[in-house]
Design an enzyme around this catalytic site. Structure first.
Site, PDB file in Angstrom:
ATOM      1  CG  ASP A 219      -2.187   0.765   1.016  1.00 56.19           C
ATOM      2  OD1 ASP A 219      -2.520   1.038  -0.153  1.00 56.19           O
ATOM      3  OD2 ASP A 219      -2.855   1.105   2.005  1.00 56.19           O
ATOM      4  CG  ASP A 265      -7.987   0.972   2.784  1.00 58.79           C
ATOM      5  OD1 ASP A 265      -6.925   0.343   2.781  1.00 58.79           O
ATOM      6  OD2 ASP A 265      -8.163   2.001   2.105  1.00 58.79           O
TER       7      ASP A 265
END
Length: 377
Positions: A219, A265
């Site tokens: 990420d 997420d």
């Protein structure tokens, strides 16, 4: 300024921005607060209910609802596969027409969204059906071969109530396909997230740490190191993120200045939180200490993401903040309670793995035999 919380799988971007040479008026503080608060609430719902449903899923006997267990090998490969997928999408959008790619993706997610939403609302809808409702059972069976060599490919059992849920979900699907409205997008996004948390199971805490740690690096690299994730998120028209307009108070349901939160997420920390809930239950202490701790850690981590994003006016890799909190808080609690060994030794077998099922059965029979021997003595 438009803001976005990053999506670890599918990209993150600042939503909105200048359009057709004109600049949107800045969002009001009330509108921004409403958008961020709504995203936080929408993220918590699939994690909470998905974790609860994952417990029933782990105990279920219906083959169509069996969880998919993620092993440590799967967890180690996942960031690599995700990176290749992200880069592939980036190249596709650079080389081919964005319009045709999004048309194919829309049809693909149209079908998946209907199935996911139907599975999500089915338990809730069952409470509204009267006792006199004519509920018939159906089975969709596809086999390969014949005689002793016949092998089941698909064996799905459903009933009339499921067909009603499928019909209602199809209405949302047509709405999304025709209008791409943000509410329809969120209904599909919530369904995808809840199904992911419910049906994707980590086999142990170590695997969860490997998965979250790998995606932490993934990420941060793709958000801060390149513009790949931002570009894909801007180009990708599919319900892979939750969105909420920051100008809802000014424009109502036709608002178009969105803050966003990627489904990755939600799902990735969510399956770890669901694992801790099942670990809590395995302790048989009638407490959900680790579940509530990790749930609070998620709220803190996502709140910190939004705060930093708002301060620096730049999309943030949410896992940068979610991974340390979601792993760190429960481990600190385990250290305080002296249960670190129990936490990391907790193991879930793959219900689809015959060897694991056999070992589990043998272990149960051995325990029963020991119990009988003690009773006879």
């Amino acid at each position: 300024m438009d803001s976005a919380v990053s999506d670890p799988h599918n990209g993150s971007a600042e939503a909105g921005g200048p359009t057709n040479g004109t600049t949107r008026p800045p969002s009001t503080p009330e509108g921004i607060a409403l958008a961020y608060g709504s995203l936080l609430l929408m993220a918590l719902l699939p994690i909470f209910f998905g974790a609860l449903r994952s417990v029933r899923c782990a105990r279920g006997k219906n083959a169509s609802d069996m969880p998919e267990t993620i092993t440590s090998r799967d967890a180690a490969r996942f960031p690599i596969i995700a990176s290749c997928t992200l880069l592939g999408l980036y190249l596709f959008f650079k080389i081919f027409s964005q319009e045709y790619i999004n048309l194919l993706l829309s049809m693909y997610f149209f079908v998946l969204g209907i199935l996911a939403l139907s599975h999500t609302i089915s338990p809730f809808m069952n409470k509204f059906f009267p006792a006199s409702f004519p509920n018939r059972q159906y089975q969709l069976l596809f086999t390969q071969g014949s005689g002793e060599n016949k092998e089941e490919i698909v064996n799905y059992e459903f009933d009339t109530k499921d067909l009603v849920c499928l019909g209602l979900s199809s209405i949302v699907g047509v709405w999304y396909l025709l209008r791409k409205h943000w509410i329809a997008n969120n209904l599909f996004g919530l369904a995808f997230s809840l199904n992911g948390v419910e049906l994707l199971h980590l086999n142990n805490v170590s695997t969860g740490c490997i998965l979250l740690g790998g995606l932490f690096i993934y990420d941060v690299f793709w958000v801060f190191g390149t513009n790949v994730m931002v570009t894909v998120a801007k180009s990708f028209e599919a319900p892979i993120k939750l969105v909420f307009p920051q100008d809802l108070l000014e424009k109502g349901l036709e608002a178009d200045n969105f803050a966003m939160l990627g489904l990755g997420d939600i799902v990735i920390p969510g399956i770890f939180i669901a694992l801790l809930l099942r670990f809590d239950i395995s302790l048989k202490k009638n407490t959900h200490t680790y579940f509530y701790t990790s749930f609070a850690a998620y709220i803190f981590g996502l709140g910190l993401t939004i705060f930093i994003m708002h301060i620096f006016k730049h999309a943030q890799p949410a896992l940068l903040y979610l991974v340390p909190t979601c792993i760190g808080f429960p481990v600190l609690v385990a250290l305080a309670k002296g249960e670190v060994t129990e936490m990391f030794s907790y193991e879930e077998s793959n219900p689809k793995d015959p060897a694991a099922a056999t070992e589990s059965k043998e272990g149960t029979e051995a325990s029963a035999s020991k119990g009988l021997e003690k009773k006879e003595k």
